[in-house]
Every structure is written in C-alpha cells, then in structure tokens.
Scaffold this active site. Structure first.
Site, PDB file in Angstrom:
ATOM      1  N   CYS A 108       4.239   9.336  -0.125  1.00 37.86           N
ATOM      2  CA  CYS A 108       2.833   9.731  -0.293  1.00 37.86           C
ATOM      3  C   CYS A 108       2.755  10.818  -1.347  1.00 37.86           C
ATOM      4  CB  CYS A 108       2.265  10.237   1.029  1.00 37.86           C
ATOM      5  SG  CYS A 108       0.610  10.930   0.841  1.00 37.86           S
ATOM      6  N   ARG A 156       0.838  -1.205   0.000  1.00 35.04           N
ATOM      7  CA  ARG A 156       0.000   0.000   0.000  1.00 35.04           C
ATOM      8  C   ARG A 156       0.881   1.266   0.000  1.00 35.04           C
ATOM      9  NH1 ARG A 156      -0.799   4.777   2.233  1.00 35.04           N
ATOM     10  NH2 ARG A 156      -0.382   3.917   4.283  1.00 35.04           N
ATOM     11  N   ASP A 157       1.466   1.581   1.126  1.00 35.61           N
ATOM     12  CA  ASP A 157       2.289   2.792   1.200  1.00 35.61           C
ATOM     13  C   ASP A 157       3.442   2.696   0.196  1.00 35.61           C
ATOM     14  OD1 ASP A 157       3.030   5.242   2.170  1.00 35.61           O
ATOM     15  OD2 ASP A 157       3.557   4.574   4.174  1.00 35.61           O
ATOM     16  N   HIS A 209       5.415   4.016  12.584  1.00 33.92           N
ATOM     17  CA  HIS A 209       5.526   3.967  11.124  1.00 33.92           C
ATOM     18  C   HIS A 209       6.519   5.063  10.716  1.00 33.92           C
ATOM     19  CE1 HIS A 209       3.265   3.918   7.061  1.00 33.92           C
ATOM     20  NE2 HIS A 209       3.951   5.049   6.990  1.00 33.92           N
ATOM     21  N   ASN A 228       9.562   4.204   2.964  1.00 34.43           N
ATOM     22  CA  ASN A 228       9.433   3.762   4.362  1.00 34.43           C
ATOM     23  C   ASN A 228      10.738   3.123   4.804  1.00 34.43           C
ATOM     24  OD1 ASN A 228       6.661   3.638   3.068  1.00 34.43           O
ATOM     25  ND2 ASN A 228       6.117   3.281   5.198  1.00 34.43           N
ATOM     26  N   HIS A 247       9.309   6.770   7.948  1.00 32.88           N
ATOM     27  CA  HIS A 247       9.932   6.881   6.616  1.00 32.88           C
ATOM     28  C   HIS A 247      11.405   7.204   6.841  1.00 32.88           C
ATOM     29  CE1 HIS A 247       6.426   6.701   3.805  1.00 32.88           C
ATOM     30  NE2 HIS A 247       5.838   6.706   4.983  1.00 32.88           N
TER      31      HIS A 247
END
Ligand code: COA
Ligand code: ZN
Length: 307
Positions: A238, A13-14, A205, A247, A207
């Site tokens: 994003c 996803r990300d 989470h 990430n 990055h």
C-alpha cells in the site's frame, strides 16, 4: 473432495496498486483471464478511487465491464466515498468493498478522514450498497499492526468490526496490511472475531513482509476461517502504509491447501502461467516460494534434457 476454501484474488487491486509501471487495461484482463482459467472464482478486481491517489486504478471504469465470466465469478470493487460508489455503480459493480483502517493516523494517511469520519462514511456506503441489493464486504485494515501507531488492541478491532457489521457488511475482512502479524497475534485476533461474528463471516488478508503469511493463514484456518485474500506472485503493498510488502502469494496458499486436502477449485499449475503474465506486465521478478520451486524444477529438467 475436501472442505471448500475460497481464495479471493486481490492481485489486480492490492497487488498492482503500488506498481510504478501502469499496466494497461488489456494486460489486467489477460492476467484476470489466466487466473479464471486456473480456477479462481473470487476477485477484488479494482478500486474506484482518485486516480491522483492511485494512478494504477485509473482505468477501473473501463476494466470492470470487460472482466471475464462475470456470471460465474465474484468481482468486488473497493471504494471509499460517494464518488467512488457512483462510479462503481455506473461500471456495473454488484459487490462493493470498503476499508476502514484501525487507527486515526492510518485513516488520515489513506483517505484523509478521521477514524470517526471513516466509520460514519464507510458505514453509510455499506448500508447504501445493501439497500441497493448489492453484496458488501468491509475490511478492518492495519488490524494486526499500524505503520504509524504500532500495536492495535483486539478490543479496537472488535469494536470497528461490530460497527461495520451493524452497517450491514456481509463479510468482515481482517487485514494485516503491513505484514506485522505473527501466529500468536493472529490466533488472538482471529479467534476473537470468529467468536463474535462466526467463522463464515470472516475473511483474512495477510501480507508476507516477514515470511509469516502462510503460518498466519494456517492459524486462521484452524480457527475455522474458510476465505483468504491472496495475490498472484505475491504482488502487493500500500502506498500509504510504509513498510508493507507483497501479499501472501496465491500460489503458495493454494499449494498448501490443495496438498493438505482442501478444495480451492484452483489448479496450481494454471497459476504458473498467471505469475509469468504478472511478471511480464510489471517488469518485476515475482513469485512466492512455490514459484521459486517451479523455477528450480524447470532448470533441473532443462539440465537433464541437455545431458
Ligand atoms: N474517484 C475518482 N476521483 C475522485 C474520487 C473517486 N472515488 N474521490 C475523489 N476524487 C477526486 C476529486 O474529484 C478531486 O479531483 P480534482 O482535484 O480534480 O477536483 C480529488 O480527487 C480530491 O477530492 P477530495 O474529495 O478532496 O478527496 P481527498 O483529496 O480528500 O482524497 C480520497 C480522498 C479518498 C478520494 C483519496 O484519498 C483516495 O482516493 N484515496 C485512495 C486510497 C486508496 O486507494 N488506498 C489504498 C487502498 S487501502
Ligand atoms: Zn493489503
């Protein structure tokens, strides 16, 4: 066996959402299977968002039902509105994720809602998911810095997290969406949320924009956090958060944790295969530091064999 740490893989996803080349559903499934084979048991698998906003996630309804080993693996789907919720339910999603950005401008850029609208709407989605018997996780994104508004006070993060917890979120994920955190800030924010909600409710989470990802993860670990979002090969970013790089790479965090005696359940060598698949699918050279190290080892072995 060391203490258990959950790695929640967000590469599908990300990781993929910013990739310009559309990765076909079969490719996403191949990558997911390689990660499951390596021992990954938790994923953010896709998002149910407007395909105009995020074309890479246009196949979520087809992808989700085909994900491998669904009885053994946790797969969440990210969503932001009722339409996304309906689509996720139709696809069989049992774990929903929502993401509330910490500032007005980021919510507006990402989901065209004011902060108040986002709190109300995303909170209602969490409450609905819980009422429907599902698992719900809530991100506080840009919690360690916003690309539009800069620093975010810890109190703001705590207040937003409290609203999401009140709505029923099982887990609160603190996201450094653009990789602006450093260890001191991470300690300040993570210790505050751990104190307020308990370490077992918190996910982090990071990055890795400025190479702080691993260090920040270690700081969160020392604060008691035992669940981490990472992305295979360090894929990620994003489209609505300028400056966001990939990430923290799954292979880097897994290597560090395994070497330090934690039990991730993941075989780091299995991740090598997944990185190679992700590179083929995206046409990009990927990889955290561990991938670079693997490559140098492989070159060394090849040179020795040729001698
Ligand atoms: N799934 C599929 N399509 C959706 C949708 C969803 N969850 N939500 C809205 N749409 C479609 C609408 O049907 C409409 O389509 P149309 O133009 O063909 O009629 C279009 O998107 C616009 O809908 P609207 O309700 O006016 O939404 P919006 O333009 O205000 O956009 C979001 C709001 C949330 C739908 C959109 O900004 C979005 O999906 N953002 C994604 C954010 C994201 O994933 N960011 C990265 C991760 S943090
Ligand atoms: Zn992210």
């Amino acid at each position: 066996m060391g203490e258990k740490v959950i790695i929640n893989e967000v590469g599908l996803r990300d990781g993929l959402q910013i990739q310009p080349k559309f990765v076909p559903t079969e490719g996403k499934l191949e990558l997911c299977q390689a990660l499951v084979d390596a021992g990954v048991r938790s994923f953010e698998a896709t998002s149910f968002v407007s395909p105009k906003a995020i074309p890479q996630m246009a196949d979520s309804a087809e992808l989700y039902p085909q994900l491998p080993a669904k009885d053994k693996v946790y797969y969440s789907g990210l969503l932001f509105n009722e339409k996304g919720y309906e689509r996720a339910m139709a696809a069989g999603v049992k774990s929903v994720a929502v993401a509330l950005a910490s500032t007005e401008k980021m919510n507006m850029a990402n989901i065209r809602m004011t902060l108040d609208e986002a709190i109300t709407n995303l909170g209602a989605l969490i409450t609905r998911a819980k009422k429907d018997g599902h698992d719900a996780r809530a991100y506080v994104s840009t919690a360690l810095g916003c690309p539009y508004e800069g620093d975010v006070p810890v109190k703001v993060v705590l207040d937003l997290a409290a609203k999401l917890a009140e709505a029923g979120a099982d887990k609160i994920a603190i996201a450094d969406t653009i990789g602006s955190a450093h260890p001191k800030l991470t300690k300040e924010v993570v210790s505050a949320v751990v104190k307020e909600f308990g370490a077992d409710k918190i996910v982090v989470h990071f990055h890795d924009t400025r190479a702080m990802g691993l260090t920040n993860a270690w700081v969160a670990l020392e604060e008691g956090v035992r669940e981490f979002d990472t992305s295979i090969g360090g894929l990620g970013g994003c489209p609505f958060a300028p400056g966001a790089a990939g990430n923290l790479a799954t292979e880097d965090l897994v290597f560090m944790l395994n070497e330090s005696g934690y039990d991730t359940g993941i075989d780091v060598r299995g991740l090598r295969k997944a990185v190679a698949i992700a590179e083929r699918l995206t046409g990009q050279q990927l990889g955290g530091r561990i991938t670079q190290w693997w490559l140098s080892q492989e070159h060394k072995k090849a040179a020795e064999a040729a001698e």
